[in-house]
Design a protein around this motif. Structure first.
Motif, PDB file in Angstrom:
ATOM      1  N   MET A   1       0.844  -1.198   0.000  1.00  0.00           N
ATOM      2  CA  MET A   1       0.000   0.000   0.000  1.00  0.00           C
ATOM      3  C   MET A   1       0.874   1.240   0.000  1.00  0.00           C
TER       4      MET A   1
ATOM      5  N   ASP B   1       0.896  -4.107   3.566  1.00  0.00           N
ATOM      6  CA  ASP B   1      -0.505  -3.954   3.970  1.00  0.00           C
ATOM      7  C   ASP B   1      -0.668  -4.372   5.433  1.00  0.00           C
TER       8      ASP B   1
ATOM      9  N   ARG C   1     -10.326   0.102   3.631  1.00  0.00           N
ATOM     10  CA  ARG C   1      -9.701   0.738   2.473  1.00  0.00           C
ATOM     11  C   ARG C   1     -10.003   2.224   2.580  1.00  0.00           C
TER      12      ARG C   1
ATOM     13  N   GLU D   1      -3.393   3.940   2.534  1.00  0.00           N
ATOM     14  CA  GLU D   1      -4.483   3.402   1.709  1.00  0.00           C
ATOM     15  C   GLU D   1      -5.276   2.329   2.435  1.00  0.00           C
ATOM     16  N   LEU D   2      -4.657   1.653   3.390  1.00  0.00           N
ATOM     17  CA  LEU D   2      -5.321   0.645   4.211  1.00  0.00           C
ATOM     18  C   LEU D   2      -5.009   0.915   5.670  1.00  0.00           C
TER      19      LEU D   2
END
Length: 328
Positions: free
Chosen positions: A1, A22, A33, A99-100
């Motif tokens: 990510m 991640d 997300r 992003e995560l």
């Protein structure tokens, strides 16, 4: 990510976009997300090396996110009434600039109907903080008067709307005419320009000489002593930050004679159980007000996540009214 790292303690320029593994949701957690990340003062302090994350938390900055649940503890999700694919906003201990993000399910709340992800990302840190300090620790009641220092800040615009919706009268301090106008438009009864007016005198004048019942103070320093003067009998001062310094001189005699309470707290180090209880209170008592349109989003600016350094510089300029948000 992709994530925003603090490469070293320093100014906004130390924030850089980088690749990270991640995260994995653990027991009681879900993986979100992230569509948007809220910017908060503690992020700035962490960037400067003055506010390290709690043990076990991500070293990435970011305390609030909004996005879509992509996986998680099935039992915890079911117990909270969530499912994979649901849109939520969440309070986290770190890792929000990514992003995560793994978030405790119990600290997730549904994205209000009609709100964008950027708007929803402005809710968790401010709502949790205001509820914990103004309504729980300081026990603001309908019909009482609340004075908010920094009325145009992210915390301030939330506190104004929440207090007004729950039946309180609101005074704010601000540093400019445009910020005063914004606070009045959100429902504040009185806006005091601290550059030109004495907030103690103005608070007394606005309350017929009695003083205010509750003060939400993110300044500290000499504001605490002045706040003691501005409080009514049985008044409560809730301290949530020390932007004006940690040293204060107060008239202890006034504290005795007026039966005052001076309290303070920080949210990030509190237990998961404490934050879960706050989330339940917010969902029951504040989310219906949001859904009814009595509390609305105040987003000053949205920036792409890669411009996190610009977002931090903007926050430190103190130009903003409301919240600054990163979009992924």
């Amino acid at each position: 990510m992709q994530a925003i790292e603090i490469t070293r303690p320093g100014g906004p320029e130390v924030l850089e976009l980088a690749a990270r593994p991640d995260p994995v949701a653990g027991p009681g957690e879900c993986l979100i997300r992230v569509a948007a990340s809220g910017i908060n003062r503690p992020d700035v302090l962490q960037r400067k090396g003055a506010y390290p994350p709690p043990a076990g938390a991500s070293d990435l900055p970011g305390l609030e996110v909004a996005g879509e649940i992509v996986s998680g503890d099935a039992a915890a999700l079911a117990e909270a009434g969530f499912a994979v694919g649901d849109k939520v906003c969440a309070l986290v201990n770190g890792g929000g600039y990514a992003e995560l993000c793994a978030a405790p399910v119990a600290q997730c709340l549904p994205v209000p109907q009609g709100w964008s992800m950027a708007q929803a990302a402005t809710l968790p840190e401010t709502c949790f903080t205001v509820w914990a300090n103004v309504f729980e620790r300081a026990a603001l009641q309908p019909g009482e008067t609340l004075l908010i220092h920094g009325g145009s800040s992210g915390i301030g615009v939330t506190a104004i709307q929440m207090a007004v919706a729950l039946g309180a009268r609101v005074l704010v301090t601000v540093g400019s005419a445009d910020k005063a106008a914004a606070c009045l438009a959100l429902g504040a009864d009185v806006a005091i320009n601290y550059r030109e007016q004495d907030f103690v005198a103005e608070a007394k004048a606005a309350t017929g000489g009695c003083g205010v019942d509750v003060i939400l103070d993110m300044v500290a320093g000499d504001y605490i002593g002045r706040g003691v003067q501005a409080l009514a009998e049985d008044g409560r001062l809730a301290l949530i930050a020390v932007q004006g310094g940690v040293n204060a001189q107060i008239d202890a005699g006034l504290v005795l004679r007026k039966r005052l309470t001076i309290t303070g707290s920080t949210l990030r180090p509190r237990s998961a159980a404490f934050k879960a209880a706050l989330a339940r209170s917010l969902r029951a008592k504040v989310w219906p007000l949001i859904e009814a349109g009595r509390i609305r989003p105040v987003v000053y600016r949205e920036l792409p996540a890669a411009q996190a350094a610009e977002a931090h510089a903007l926050m430190e300029s103190n130009q903003h009214i409301g919240k600054i948000v990163l979009n992924w």
